[in-house]
Design an enzyme around this catalytic site. Sequence first.
Site, PDB file in Angstrom:
ATOM      1  N   ASN A  25     -34.095 -34.555  14.020  1.00 57.74           N
ATOM      2  CA  ASN A  25     -34.465 -35.761  14.959  1.00 57.74           C
ATOM      3  C   ASN A  25     -35.862 -36.433  14.542  1.00 57.74           C
ATOM      4  O   ASN A  25     -36.480 -35.535  13.525  1.00 57.74           O
ATOM      5  CB  ASN A  25     -34.416 -35.352  16.409  1.00 57.74           C
ATOM      6  CG  ASN A  25     -35.414 -34.204  16.645  1.00 57.74           C
ATOM      7  OD1 ASN A  25     -36.573 -34.238  16.589  1.00 57.74           O
ATOM      8  ND2 ASN A  25     -34.639 -32.975  17.122  1.00 57.74           N
ATOM      9  N   GLY A  33     -27.633 -27.608  16.937  1.00 59.76           N
ATOM     10  CA  GLY A  33     -26.497 -27.834  15.762  1.00 59.76           C
ATOM     11  C   GLY A  33     -27.072 -27.410  14.411  1.00 59.76           C
ATOM     12  O   GLY A  33     -27.595 -26.350  14.360  1.00 59.76           O
ATOM     13  N   VAL A  34     -26.886 -28.402  13.307  1.00 58.58           N
ATOM     14  CA  VAL A  34     -27.190 -27.895  12.045  1.00 58.58           C
ATOM     15  C   VAL A  34     -28.843 -27.649  11.987  1.00 58.58           C
ATOM     16  O   VAL A  34     -29.107 -26.825  11.085  1.00 58.58           O
ATOM     17  CB  VAL A  34     -26.547 -28.806  11.131  1.00 58.58           C
ATOM     18  CG1 VAL A  34     -27.173 -30.212  10.875  1.00 58.58           C
ATOM     19  CG2 VAL A  34     -26.530 -28.044   9.654  1.00 58.58           C
ATOM     20  N   ASP A  35     -29.364 -28.400  12.670  1.00 61.25           N
ATOM     21  CA  ASP A  35     -31.012 -28.296  12.526  1.00 61.25           C
ATOM     22  C   ASP A  35     -31.405 -27.013  13.032  1.00 61.25           C
ATOM     23  O   ASP A  35     -32.265 -26.247  12.347  1.00 61.25           O
ATOM     24  CB  ASP A  35     -31.318 -29.546  13.626  1.00 61.25           C
ATOM     25  CG  ASP A  35     -32.991 -29.808  13.272  1.00 61.25           C
ATOM     26  OD1 ASP A  35     -33.632 -29.086  12.558  1.00 61.25           O
ATOM     27  OD2 ASP A  35     -33.684 -30.559  14.326  1.00 61.25           O
ATOM     28  N   SER A 118     -25.117 -36.998  11.917  1.00 60.95           N
ATOM     29  CA  SER A 118     -24.685 -37.868  13.375  1.00 60.95           C
ATOM     30  C   SER A 118     -23.496 -37.671  14.044  1.00 60.95           C
ATOM     31  O   SER A 118     -23.248 -38.505  14.827  1.00 60.95           O
ATOM     32  CB  SER A 118     -25.130 -39.358  12.935  1.00 60.95           C
ATOM     33  OG  SER A 118     -26.523 -39.991  12.793  1.00 60.95           O
ATOM     34  N   THR A 119     -22.673 -36.963  13.548  1.00 64.98           N
ATOM     35  CA  THR A 119     -21.356 -36.520  13.997  1.00 64.98           C
ATOM     36  C   THR A 119     -21.352 -35.708  14.870  1.00 64.98           C
ATOM     37  O   THR A 119     -20.152 -35.585  15.634  1.00 64.98           O
ATOM     38  CB  THR A 119     -20.282 -36.396  12.881  1.00 64.98           C
ATOM     39  OG1 THR A 119     -20.407 -35.137  12.502  1.00 64.98           O
ATOM     40  CG2 THR A 119     -20.121 -37.381  11.911  1.00 64.98           C
ATOM     41  N   GLY A 120     -22.463 -35.020  15.406  1.00 64.26           N
ATOM     42  CA  GLY A 120     -22.330 -33.744  16.472  1.00 64.26           C
ATOM     43  C   GLY A 120     -22.929 -34.393  17.710  1.00 64.26           C
ATOM     44  O   GLY A 120     -22.604 -35.483  18.249  1.00 64.26           O
TER      45      GLY A 120
HETATM   46  N1  AR6 Z   1     -23.328 -26.038   8.840  1.00 65.17           N
HETATM   47  C1  AR6 Z   1     -23.092 -27.183   8.442  1.00 65.17           C
HETATM   48  N2  AR6 Z   1     -22.504 -28.026   9.407  1.00 65.17           N
HETATM   49  C2  AR6 Z   1     -22.914 -27.803  10.753  1.00 65.17           C
HETATM   50  C3  AR6 Z   1     -23.614 -26.782  11.156  1.00 65.17           C
HETATM   51  C4  AR6 Z   1     -23.775 -25.579  10.197  1.00 65.17           C
HETATM   52  N3  AR6 Z   1     -24.265 -24.432  10.266  1.00 65.17           N
HETATM   53  N4  AR6 Z   1     -24.045 -26.778  12.337  1.00 65.17           N
HETATM   54  C5  AR6 Z   1     -23.339 -27.931  12.765  1.00 65.17           C
HETATM   55  N5  AR6 Z   1     -22.836 -28.492  11.896  1.00 65.17           N
HETATM   56  P1  AR6 Z   1     -25.479 -31.996  14.651  1.00 65.17           P
HETATM   57  P2  AR6 Z   1     -26.637 -34.877  14.624  1.00 65.17           P
HETATM   58  C6  AR6 Z   1     -21.968 -30.039  12.052  1.00 65.17           C
HETATM   59  O1  AR6 Z   1     -25.242 -32.043  16.090  1.00 65.17           O
HETATM   60  O2  AR6 Z   1     -25.355 -35.342  15.217  1.00 65.17           O
HETATM   61  C7  AR6 Z   1     -30.054 -31.811  16.667  1.00 65.17           C
HETATM   62  O3  AR6 Z   1     -30.366 -31.170  17.895  1.00 65.17           O
HETATM   63  C8  AR6 Z   1     -21.800 -30.596  13.341  1.00 65.17           C
HETATM   64  O4  AR6 Z   1     -20.287 -29.980  13.593  1.00 65.17           O
HETATM   65  O5  AR6 Z   1     -26.298 -30.845  14.191  1.00 65.17           O
HETATM   66  O6  AR6 Z   1     -26.964 -35.587  13.648  1.00 65.17           O
HETATM   67  C9  AR6 Z   1     -31.094 -32.540  16.087  1.00 65.17           C
HETATM   68  O7  AR6 Z   1     -32.412 -31.766  16.118  1.00 65.17           O
HETATM   69  C10 AR6 Z   1     -21.661 -31.993  12.938  1.00 65.17           C
HETATM   70  O8  AR6 Z   1     -20.261 -32.301  12.267  1.00 65.17           O
HETATM   71  O9  AR6 Z   1     -26.393 -33.280  14.330  1.00 65.17           O
HETATM   72  C11 AR6 Z   1     -31.036 -33.798  16.654  1.00 65.17           C
HETATM   73  O10 AR6 Z   1     -31.669 -33.944  18.022  1.00 65.17           O
HETATM   74  C12 AR6 Z   1     -22.837 -32.109  12.127  1.00 65.17           C
HETATM   75  O11 AR6 Z   1     -23.248 -30.847  11.546  1.00 65.17           O
HETATM   76  C13 AR6 Z   1     -29.591 -33.954  16.701  1.00 65.17           C
HETATM   77  O12 AR6 Z   1     -29.002 -32.438  16.784  1.00 65.17           O
HETATM   78  C14 AR6 Z   1     -23.952 -32.688  12.843  1.00 65.17           C
HETATM   79  O13 AR6 Z   1     -23.960 -32.207  14.087  1.00 65.17           O
HETATM   80  C15 AR6 Z   1     -28.907 -34.538  15.740  1.00 65.17           C
HETATM   81  O14 AR6 Z   1     -27.546 -34.816  15.935  1.00 65.17           O
END
Ligand code: AR6
Length: 175
Positions: A25, A33-35, A118-120
């Site tokens: 973010n 999530g991934v972050d 962005s897909t989470g």
């Molecule tokens: N490895 C690969 N993909 C993953 C993993 C992993 N370990 N964990 C989750 N994903 P998101 P965004 C996938 O929500 O939508 C955070 O709080 C997940 O299933 O991580 O860009 C940041 O700080 C999905 O398909 O990221 C921001 O505030 C993809 O990663 C916000 O979320 C992205 O999901 C960003 O949201």
Amino acid sequence: MENRIVIAEGDITIEQVDAIVNAANESLLGGGGVDGAIHRASGPELVAECRTLGGCRTGDAKTTKGYLLSSKWVIHTVGPVWRGGSSGEPELLSSAYRRSLEEAVRAGARTIAFPAISTGVYRFPPGKAAKIAVRTIIDFLKAEQGQNIDQVRLVCFSRASVDCHRAALKELLPA
Ligand code: AR6
């Protein structure tokens, strides 16, 4: 081009590549999530370096070291929050991928792994996002700058995400 774009299923934090991309973010100070997974795997030095960067605008990307990760670099990018699609979301998502690839070239990374940005939490429709991701990566790899990149891995966290990316690749890169 075919073997330069690979779709994989799994956890991006264990990828053996020069650089992994973080879907962060604008604060770059961590999140869920991934972050969250990347920060846990990299260790506390990652957020310490992130604090020195002054955040990151949506669609932009900034690079840090990987610390405890096997990848040398983490490229932190910020994808758009989905607000219905008429607020520049497609352009901003494409920019997040392009800027990350530019950062990889600048760092000297030849292999790079992306999550589905962005897909989470940010709720970008996965099919639309996959097409934008694949289109942007193909365009970059074809351009002169792209000759510095050997392989881009799209690391999907679910079977459904794998299917979206496979379909996009099939449509945009016909055999
Ligand atoms: N490895 C690969 N993909 C993953 C993993 C992993 N370990 N964990 C989750 N994903 P998101 P965004 C996938 O929500 O939508 C955070 O709080 C997940 O299933 O991580 O860009 C940041 O700080 C999905 O398909 O990221 C921001 O505030 C993809 O990663 C916000 O979320 C992205 O999901 C960003 O949201």
